[in-house]
Scaffold this active site. Structure first.
Site: not given
Length: 318
Positions: A196, A204, A213, A239
């Site tokens: 993770d 973000n 991304d 993620e």
């Protein structure tokens, strides 16, 4: 060894339906037989067409751990970028050569692009310290690449149904091919690792979703570059990635996960305006005899949460 006979055997072998991994291994082994060399490497470009990833090999690896080559980077990256072969008696003296830590001596080098039409999709290369490659070796390797390229492309396209379009990792459907639902009592040893990205929402929020991304793509490429050709990277969630490690027991899987953790931490992502660093937390579990796939993954997930609770950027076993 009769090269024509070896080519014929390879041509017959690739006609049958194979998974992409099986086919690439056939190509590597067949090319080694055709050229009568010690080491062959087959690398394919990733989904972003920017990174050559180790896909299959014959003989001992040149590098201590799997490494990727960016387009234009090193001899392999040059071949992928230009779509042209290279045949070098002393590759380490070529200005395009790029040394990597822990790399064995190469000897002579020959490499050719794998092409579909005008598009390069990968590279086949050979190194050997007892052979001086010449134009006949280049022509033979070019023939192997041309003969195998359509079959590799068909297998690659078939696999796309199980591939995440953003990262190039397998999607959740791909787990069904990699991990049987129920492990028989005599099943091969297998481990999984749940990965993770730490504080991905902060990434973000700070640099935007488009840059986020890019971070996910970079991490997926880093994971793939650390693993063996027989392993698999699955994008399990937004993620989260699941690493499938067939034939790997818990202790070795934990060591692999630690290499993955260190590799991600050492590879920031280039984004517009700078770089973004990221770390990952990882939970590891070895499959138990008769255990359901979901139970094994749940144990890896629980170990992941223990790693995050302990401070993130670490590996825990479950």
């Amino acid at each position: 060894m009769d090269s024509l006979s070896a080519l014929t055997r390879l041509a017959e072998a690739i006609q049958a339906r194979h998974s992409l991994e099986e086919l690439l291994q056939l190509v590597a082994d067949g090319a080694a037989e055709v050229l009568e060399v010690k080491r062959i490497s087959v690398r394919l470009l990733d989904a972003s067409r920017s990174l050559l990833l180790a896909s299959a090999r014959a003989g001992e690896p040149l590098h201590e751990a799997p490494v990727g080559f960016r387009l234009g980077e090193g001899l392999l990256g040059w071949i992928a970028e230009h779509g042209e072969p290279l045949c070098l008696p002393e590759p380490e003296h070529d200005p395009r050569f790029m040394a990597r830590p822990g790399m064995a001596s190469m000897g002579a080098f020959v490499g050719v692009p794998i092409r579909i039409g005008a598009q390069t999709t990968g590279v086949i290369s050979a190194v050997d310290d007892a052979v001086v490659f010449d134009d006949s070796h280049r022509r033979l390797l070019t023939l192997v690449a041309a003969m195998c390229a359509p079959h590799v492309e068909i297998a690659r396209l078939a696999r796309l149904a199980h591939v995440d379009p953003l990262t190039g990792a397998l999607n959740r459907r791909g787990i069904e091919q990699q991990v049987p639902t129920l492990a028989p009592d005599d099943a091969e040893v297998m481990s999984v690792a749940m990965v993770d990205v730490d504080h991905f929402k902060r990434i973000n929020d700070s640099v935007g979703h488009a840059a986020g991304d890019l971070v996910l793509r970079q991490i997926a490429a880093t994971l793939t570059g650390v693993l063996r050709a027989a392993d698999a990277v699955v994008r399990y969630g937004g993620e989260e990635f699941l690493l499938v490690l067939p034939g790997v027991a818990f202790a070795d899987a934990t060591a692999v996960a630690e290499r993955v953790r260190a590799a991600v931490a050492a590879a920031p992502t280039a984004v517009p305006g700078g770089e973004v660093g990221a770390t990952v937390s990882i939970g590891v579990a070895e499959r138990r005899p008769g255990e359901l796939r979901e139970a094994m993954i749940a144990r890896a997930d629980a170990a992941l949460y223990a790693a995050k609770a302990a401070g993130r950027n670490r590996v825990h076993g479950g």
